[in-house]
Design a protein around this motif. Structure first.
Motif, PDB file in Angstrom:
ATOM      1  N   ALA A 218       0.835  -1.203   0.000  1.00  0.00           N
ATOM      2  CA  ALA A 218       0.000   0.000   0.000  1.00  0.00           C
ATOM      3  C   ALA A 218       0.867   1.248   0.000  1.00  0.00           C
ATOM      4  O   ALA A 218       0.560   2.235  -0.687  1.00  0.00           O
ATOM      5  CB  ALA A 218      -0.927  -0.008   1.219  1.00  0.00           C
TER       6      ALA A 218
ATOM      7  N   ASP B  70      -2.016   6.685   7.055  1.00  0.00           N
ATOM      8  CA  ASP B  70      -2.947   5.580   7.297  1.00  0.00           C
ATOM      9  C   ASP B  70      -3.454   5.674   8.737  1.00  0.00           C
ATOM     10  O   ASP B  70      -2.795   6.248   9.610  1.00  0.00           O
ATOM     11  CB  ASP B  70      -2.213   4.249   7.077  1.00  0.00           C
TER      12      ASP B  70
ATOM     13  N   LYS C 237      -9.252   3.739   0.636  1.00  0.00           N
ATOM     14  CA  LYS C 237      -8.581   2.705  -0.142  1.00  0.00           C
ATOM     15  C   LYS C 237      -9.636   1.807  -0.775  1.00  0.00           C
ATOM     16  O   LYS C 237     -10.710   1.613  -0.199  1.00  0.00           O
ATOM     17  CB  LYS C 237      -7.664   1.871   0.755  1.00  0.00           C
ATOM     18  N   PRO C 238      -9.347   1.176  -1.904  1.00  0.00           N
ATOM     19  CA  PRO C 238      -8.140   1.353  -2.716  1.00  0.00           C
ATOM     20  C   PRO C 238      -8.091   2.753  -3.316  1.00  0.00           C
ATOM     21  O   PRO C 238      -9.108   3.272  -3.781  1.00  0.00           O
ATOM     22  CB  PRO C 238      -8.266   0.273  -3.796  1.00  0.00           C
ATOM     23  N   VAL C 239      -6.906   3.330  -3.306  1.00  0.00           N
ATOM     24  CA  VAL C 239      -6.735   4.721  -3.714  1.00  0.00           C
ATOM     25  C   VAL C 239      -6.826   4.840  -5.238  1.00  0.00           C
ATOM     26  O   VAL C 239      -6.114   4.146  -5.965  1.00  0.00           O
ATOM     27  CB  VAL C 239      -5.379   5.258  -3.221  1.00  0.00           C
TER      28      VAL C 239
END
Length: 255
Positions: A13, A63, A111-113
């Motif tokens: 990530a 995050d 996310k997912p970005v």
């Protein structure tokens, strides 16, 4: 042109996020950290370096769920500084948005970005940085407190105030920080600490020692050799650093 730090404890990530950030023409530099401890060390260095230095920092893409301290914990710590870097949360969880914006986050990216969504977050950051000037405005005048040092104690990250450190001792690429209650090993070279803490009253007395002037109890001369007593420790002063130390002590005594 933004100076960016991305923080995620999952390597894939983090790599993907850094790839997308570095692809954005508004990003001058993007560095990665794999957890809160590494992130706070890098942010502390940026705060000490000042807004015009290459190590300066405009924004942290952070995050939320990480081992140890969470991204929210990191944001709360940064909120204690006068002008911290901006925060963008990047997370797989929707449920923390209210807390994130209470902490004055610029954006909350799920996310997912997606490239387009991340580009929008970068645009918002760029506008805010342009409006308020450099994100890190702690100047090296001695008026602002230096960033606390994250240390590991039994698997728990704690934050050590620089004011509590009597002296630092070189141990290879590491430094051992000595306080009244014990010592802590951190992965920062002594030369880096010397540069950061010079304006906060620390002086190099030997290739192996950096000392807080305010913690020196006694200066000793014996057969041409000089040493200082700091608490219960007697530390040698090299010939190379003796003159600077005397000048600093005289200057401090004359205040």
């Amino acid at each position: 042109m933004l100076r960016v730090l991305a923080v995620d404890d999952e390597a894939p990530a983090l790599e993907e996020l850094l790839y997308l950030l570095r692809s954005d023409p508004r990003v001058r530099s993007a560095e990665g950290a794999t957890g809160a401890t590494d992130a706070l060390r890098l942010i502390g260095g940026a705060l000490d370096a000042g807004p015009d230095d290459e190590q300066g920092l405009d924004v942290v893409f952070l995050d939320i769920h990480m081992a140890g301290l969470t991204g929210l914990d990191v944001a709360r710590l940064l909120a204690g500084f006068a002008r911290p870097p901006l925060i963008v949360f990047v997370t797989a969880h929707e449920g923390f948005a209210v807390q994130a914006f209470d902490l004055k986050a610029v954006d909350y990216v799920l996310k997912p970005v997606r490239r387009e969504r991340l580009a929008e977050a970068v645009r918002r950051v760029a506008e805010m940085v342009g409006d308020r000037g450099p994100a890190l405005a702690e100047v090296q005048t001695g008026a602002g407190a230096p960033a606390p040092i994250p240390v590991e104690l039994g698997g728990v990250t704690r934050f050590l105030a620089v004011a509590d450190i009597s002296y630092a001792e070189a141990q290879g690429d590491y430094a051992r920080l000595h306080t009244d209650s014990g010592s802590h090993l951190v992965r920062v070279p002594l030369s880096t600490l010397e540069e950061r803490w010079r304006v906060h009253g620390f002086v190099r007395i030997h290739r192996s020692h950096l000392v807080a002037l305010a913690r020196i109890d006694e200066l000793r001369l014996d057969a041409g050799s000089m040493s200082v007593r700091v608490g219960g420790a007697e530390l040698p002063v090299s010939r190379r650093h003796a003159r600077t130390l005397r000048e600093q002590l005289l200057r401090r005594g004359g205040r």
